[in-house]
Design a protein around this motif. Structure first.
Motif, PDB file in Angstrom:
ATOM      1  N   PRO A 182      -8.545 -12.068 -12.183  1.00 56.32           N
ATOM      2  CA  PRO A 182      -9.332 -13.263 -12.510  1.00 56.32           C
ATOM      3  C   PRO A 182      -8.413 -14.327 -13.109  1.00 56.32           C
ATOM      4  CG  PRO A 182     -10.421 -11.278 -13.287  1.00 56.32           C
ATOM      5  CD  PRO A 182      -9.054 -10.867 -12.848  1.00 56.32           C
ATOM      6  N   PRO A 183      -8.722 -15.610 -12.941  1.00 53.83           N
ATOM      7  CA  PRO A 183     -10.024 -16.109 -12.439  1.00 53.83           C
ATOM      8  C   PRO A 183     -10.138 -16.195 -10.916  1.00 53.83           C
ATOM      9  CG  PRO A 183      -8.653 -17.931 -13.118  1.00 53.83           C
ATOM     10  CD  PRO A 183      -7.872 -16.690 -13.438  1.00 53.83           C
ATOM     11  N   HIS A 184      -9.044 -15.902 -10.199  1.00 50.42           N
ATOM     12  CA  HIS A 184      -9.088 -15.974  -8.732  1.00 50.42           C
ATOM     13  C   HIS A 184      -8.837 -14.583  -8.150  1.00 50.42           C
ATOM     14  CE1 HIS A 184      -9.198 -20.300  -9.125  1.00 50.42           C
ATOM     15  NE2 HIS A 184      -8.063 -20.282  -9.812  1.00 50.42           N
ATOM     16  N   GLU A 185      -9.716 -13.668  -8.507  1.00 52.68           N
ATOM     17  CA  GLU A 185      -9.547 -12.282  -8.066  1.00 52.68           C
ATOM     18  C   GLU A 185      -9.656 -12.167  -6.547  1.00 52.68           C
ATOM     19  OE1 GLU A 185     -12.697 -10.015  -9.806  1.00 52.68           O
ATOM     20  OE2 GLU A 185     -14.261 -10.991  -8.656  1.00 52.68           O
ATOM     21  N   PHE A 186      -8.854 -11.252  -5.993  1.00 47.36           N
ATOM     22  CA  PHE A 186      -8.902 -11.007  -4.550  1.00 47.36           C
ATOM     23  C   PHE A 186      -8.215  -9.678  -4.254  1.00 47.36           C
ATOM     24  CE2 PHE A 186     -10.425 -14.318  -1.654  1.00 47.36           C
ATOM     25  CZ  PHE A 186     -10.544 -13.577  -0.497  1.00 47.36           C
ATOM     26  N   ILE A 187      -8.779  -8.929  -3.324  1.00 42.96           N
ATOM     27  CA  ILE A 187      -8.200  -7.658  -2.901  1.00 42.96           C
ATOM     28  C   ILE A 187      -7.192  -7.913  -1.783  1.00 42.96           C
ATOM     29  CG2 ILE A 187      -8.729  -5.429  -1.822  1.00 42.96           C
ATOM     30  CD1 ILE A 187     -11.407  -5.471  -3.151  1.00 42.96           C
ATOM     31  N   GLU A 188      -6.190  -7.072  -1.701  1.00 36.82           N
ATOM     32  CA  GLU A 188      -5.223  -7.194  -0.608  1.00 36.82           C
ATOM     33  C   GLU A 188      -5.506  -6.189   0.499  1.00 36.82           C
ATOM     34  OE1 GLU A 188      -1.116  -8.053  -1.190  1.00 36.82           O
ATOM     35  OE2 GLU A 188      -1.413  -8.491  -3.307  1.00 36.82           O
ATOM     36  N   GLY A 189      -6.743  -5.950   0.749  1.00 35.90           N
ATOM     37  CA  GLY A 189      -7.145  -5.134   1.893  1.00 35.90           C
ATOM     38  C   GLY A 189      -6.754  -3.681   1.753  1.00 35.90           C
ATOM     39  N   ASN A 190      -6.333  -3.087   2.864  1.00 35.86           N
ATOM     40  CA  ASN A 190      -6.006  -1.663   2.907  1.00 35.86           C
ATOM     41  C   ASN A 190      -4.504  -1.403   2.919  1.00 35.86           C
ATOM     42  OD1 ASN A 190      -8.642  -0.945   2.860  1.00 35.86           O
ATOM     43  ND2 ASN A 190      -8.786  -0.300   4.987  1.00 35.86           N
ATOM     44  N   LYS A 191      -3.739  -2.331   2.399  1.00 41.33           N
ATOM     45  CA  LYS A 191      -2.295  -2.131   2.345  1.00 41.33           C
ATOM     46  C   LYS A 191      -1.955  -0.939   1.452  1.00 41.33           C
ATOM     47  CE  LYS A 191       0.593  -5.462   1.791  1.00 41.33           C
ATOM     48  NZ  LYS A 191       1.289  -6.664   1.256  1.00 41.33           N
ATOM     49  N   THR A 192      -0.922  -0.220   1.839  1.00 40.73           N
ATOM     50  CA  THR A 192      -0.337   0.811   0.982  1.00 40.73           C
ATOM     51  C   THR A 192       0.959   0.229   0.413  1.00 40.73           C
ATOM     52  OG1 THR A 192      -1.282   2.603   2.272  1.00 40.73           O
ATOM     53  CG2 THR A 192       0.630   3.129   0.921  1.00 40.73           C
ATOM     54  N   PHE A 193       1.086   0.242  -0.929  1.00 39.75           N
ATOM     55  CA  PHE A 193       2.170  -0.492  -1.574  1.00 39.75           C
ATOM     56  C   PHE A 193       3.355   0.417  -1.895  1.00 39.75           C
ATOM     57  CE2 PHE A 193      -1.565  -3.004  -2.259  1.00 39.75           C
ATOM     58  CZ  PHE A 193      -1.120  -4.297  -2.081  1.00 39.75           C
ATOM     59  N   ALA A 194       4.548  -0.132  -1.666  1.00 37.11           N
ATOM     60  CA  ALA A 194       5.802   0.552  -2.001  1.00 37.11           C
ATOM     61  C   ALA A 194       6.567  -0.324  -2.993  1.00 37.11           C
ATOM     62  CB  ALA A 194       6.628   0.782  -0.744  1.00 37.11           C
ATOM     63  N   TYR A 195       6.863   0.237  -4.150  1.00 37.65           N
ATOM     64  CA  TYR A 195       7.561  -0.520  -5.184  1.00 37.65           C
ATOM     65  C   TYR A 195       8.924   0.138  -5.460  1.00 37.65           C
ATOM     66  CZ  TYR A 195       2.865  -2.293  -6.029  1.00 37.65           C
ATOM     67  OH  TYR A 195       1.631  -2.847  -5.879  1.00 37.65           O
ATOM     68  N   LYS A 196       9.972  -0.690  -5.484  1.00 38.47           N
ATOM     69  CA  LYS A 196      11.308  -0.198  -5.840  1.00 38.47           C
ATOM     70  C   LYS A 196      11.424  -0.236  -7.368  1.00 38.47           C
ATOM     71  CE  LYS A 196      14.787  -1.437  -3.325  1.00 38.47           C
ATOM     72  NZ  LYS A 196      15.923  -2.223  -2.730  1.00 38.47           N
ATOM     73  N   ILE A 197      11.870   0.875  -7.946  1.00 35.92           N
ATOM     74  CA  ILE A 197      11.970   0.975  -9.400  1.00 35.92           C
ATOM     75  C   ILE A 197      13.443   0.807  -9.809  1.00 35.92           C
ATOM     76  CG2 ILE A 197      11.470   2.392 -11.429  1.00 35.92           C
ATOM     77  CD1 ILE A 197       9.491   3.963  -9.731  1.00 35.92           C
TER      78      ILE A 197
END
Length: 678
Positions: free
Chosen positions: A129-144
């Protein structure tokens, strides 16, 4: 190129395009199902499936244990299904990760999340919020980054999840080599997101193709409803893949509005079109009032979720909207019943195509009711897309069959036309033979010898229009004495009216002979009553005239027939036979029809002539569409009055041929002249 050839060209082009789409779709589905098979995970993966805790306020507030199986319904932890949920767990990173790039895989997130490793932010999913939105059905990969990690020791992962009606993490997170995490993410993103974009694109193309087919062939109404079904299904599939495409993710609308349009309106319209397509596919004729009623119910069902002010309210109202659609599914039961009753072969095709969705829906309901599992909308969506493509296959088969018939007819049209022409010619010859035979029988039936009549010279000209005549004349003779004569005209032409003449001739003869001592108008009334009773539902009726010759006078009753003509030899006067104060009207053989069969009496002397005729003479036309009329009859009669009666009668058909320019008149012709000898 002519329009017909252009249409054939388009049909051929569409046929090739549909085959291409069918093959492409088949290959995609094969790829999809083979891709969905479980892949063996690398041994060095670290699953994050245990020791999870949650808090609604985060550090430093207390955390409580939670099972990872509850990650699909995290929003239920909140009183209003709206707010933040903090999740954390710990994992030990082996020392052999020292020389690897470390990554975190986290599945589909609803609505938005921030991920922390050892209190360091490594990324986020969706918009808060205030502009909430879903990113669909993506599966996320994060580099640590390695500096965030405690290699060989314990590490803490925390997820800050924003919930608003939705709140979930779709798959079990894990730590692994970043290459493995990235491959996993791309693989599952394709299966659960990008693949739906491909399907959606194919459905849009199919929508345009079948819309075009409907425009070319309006009688195939199922092409239109299938086109619309594909369109709304395609729009609904946006909810699965829009996070992968910036042009969709950056739409200038709120997430609530997006849900209302693509998860609400398009889903409800898809349900509505399922019913319409079922109706059209099984060729059920729906009454207009039911069409209007279903449209109103659907409209109300769409409006209800559109009035929601937040996501939880929308989800509740959408359930109500679906009840309005489900209510209409009772209509499908009615369609299936009538299709089964008439043994429609398409019913089996319909049920086979619908099986995947019915199976998926049934298993999900069982899982929900008996095992308390959450309904997997993804599974239902996949099953429905399969149904769409099965119906596409059926329609392609029907289309190709129709196209092959058109192609075959185009190749063999000349042969087919010759065969049909030959068959029609045979039927025509057979019909003509039957008509000639019927005409021969009728002439034999009418045959009467007038040469033995002592006191009258009587001759008749009789010509049917088509072999069998609807005109009827009857001569009543007793011992060389002329008792009477009748002339009648049956409505219609051909064999039907010819058969009616045979029926009524017998009735007229019997009643005339039985009623010798009765007034002639009573005789005509009895004839009318008997014909009405005995011909039953036969629609033909008669006009006619009955004349009886007595010792001192002549009686005449006219039932809607052209008036008789009387020639007075002494004065040379020619006039119609009528009498002041007597109004004769009505037809014979029509139940409850107003009639007035009054009798006219008149006298004839030696040399006088009586002329009777049917309206086929007066209504004969020439090339200028002018009628021969009564004037034509009088002209011919006056011109030949001095000739023998036989020659007078013969003169009329000759005059008609000259007037019309043909031997084939447009009605039956009967012309009778009686000349008094004594």
């Amino acid at each position: 190129m002519s329009f017909s050839n252009y249409r054939l060209f388009l049909w051929g082009l569409l046929k090739r395009k549909i085959k291409f789409i069918a093959l492409t779709t088949f290959l995609l589905l094969v790829f999809f199902f083979t891709a969905c098979s479980n892949k063996k995970a690398p041994s060095y993966r670290i699953p994050l499936d245990k020791n999870w805790q949650y808090s609604l306020q985060g550090n430093p507030y207390p955390f409580y244990d939670i099972n990872i199986n509850d990650f699909n319904t995290l929003y239920k932890l909140l009183d209003s299904n709206t707010g933040y949920v903090f999740l954390k767990t710990t994992f030990t990173l082996p020392s052999d990760f020292k020389h690897k790039e470390v990554g975190l895989a986290i599945g589909r997130v609803k609505i938005a999340a921030k991920i922390y490793i050892n209190n360091h932010s490594i990324g986020k999913s969706g918009n808060f919020p205030p502009h909430e939105f879903i990113e669909g059905n993506k599966t996320f990969a994060y580099k640590i980054p390695k500096e965030y990690l405690n290699i060989g020791g314990e590490n803490t992962i925390m997820i800050c999840l924003w919930c608003h009606g939705y709140g979930s993490i779709g798959i079990q997170p894990f730590i692994s080599d970043y290459t493995d995490v990235e491959d996993f993410s791309e693989y599952y993103t394709f299966i659960h997101s990008k693949f739906y974009f491909i399907l959606s694109t194919i459905l849009i193309i199919i929508n345009f193709i079948y819309l075009f087919l409907y425009i070319l062939r309006r009688s195939e109404i199922e092409n239109l409803s299938f086109s619309q079904l594909c369109l709304f299904t395609s729009l609904y599939l946006c909810v699965f893949y829009y996070g992968d495409y910036a042009f969709l993710r950056n739409l200038p609308i709120t997430y609530l509005t997006f849900e209302k349009i693509f998860k609400g309106t398009t889903a409800l319209l898809t349900g509505y079109m399922i019913i319409c397509f079922t109706r059209d596919f099984l060729h059920y004729k729906e009454k207009t009032k039911y069409k209007v009623l279903r449209f109103i119910i659907t409209f109300i069902g769409i409006i209800i979720p559109l009035t929601a002010t937040n996501i939880p309210d929308f989800r509740n109202r959408l359930r109500i909207g679906f009840l309005f659609i489900i209510l209409q599914f009772l209509f499908i039961g009615k369609i299936l019943y009538f299709s089964a009753k008439k043994k429609d072969k398409r019913l089996l095709h319909f049920l086979i195509c619908l099986t995947p969705f019915l199976f998926a829906f049934t298993t999900q309901i069982i899982a929900k009711v008996f095992f308390k599992q959450t309904i997997d909308t993804l599974f239902l969506a996949i099953s429905w897309v399969i149904v769409i493509f099965l119906f596409l296959g059926i329609l392609i088969i029907h289309f190709v069959h129709l196209a092959n018939e058109v192609e075959n007819m185009n190749k063999n049209l000349e042969i087919i036309v010759n065969q049909r022409t030959e068959a029609l010619e045979k039927e025509k010859n057979r019909a003509l033979q039957e008509i000639d035979l019927a005409g021969f029988v009728q002439k034999s039936f009418y045959k009467v010898d007038t040469s033995e009549i002592k006191d009258w010279d009587l001759h008749i000209a009789f010509k049917p229009m088509s072999g069998v005549s609807g005109d009827l004349y009857i001569v009543f003779i007793t011992e060389n004495h002329l008792d009477g004569i009748g002339i009648f005209d049956i409505s219609g032409h051909g064999i039907a009216s010819g058969l009616v003449t045979m029926l009524v001739k017998n009735i007229i003869e019997i009643e005339f002979k039985k009623g010798k001592k009765n007034p002639l108008d009573e005789v005509m009334t009895k004839i009318n009553n008997r014909i009405v009773a005995e011909k039953g539902s036969i629609e033909n009726y008669l006009t006619g005239m009955l004349i009886r010759f007595n010792k001192n006078d002549i009686e005449l009753v006219n039932a809607g027939h052209p008036k008789a003509i009387l020639y007075n030899a002494e004065s040379g006067k020619i006039s119609n036979i009528e009498q002041e104060g007597i109004n004769q009207y009505g037809a014979i053989g029509i139940a409850d029809f107003p009639i007035n069969f009054e009798t006219i009496k008149f006298k004839m002397s030696e040399g006088d002539e009586l002329v009777l005729y049917t309206d086929g003479i007066t209504e004969c036309t020439n090339p200028e569409k002018k009628y021969f009329g009564t004037e034509g009859i009088l002209s011919v009669f006056k011109s030949n009055i001095g000739l023998e009666v036989k020659d007078q009668v013969t003169a009329l058909p000759a005059a008609l041929r000259k007037f019309s320019g043909t031997d084939n008149f447009n009605d039956d012709i009967t012309y009778i002249i009686l000349k008094k000898l004594v």
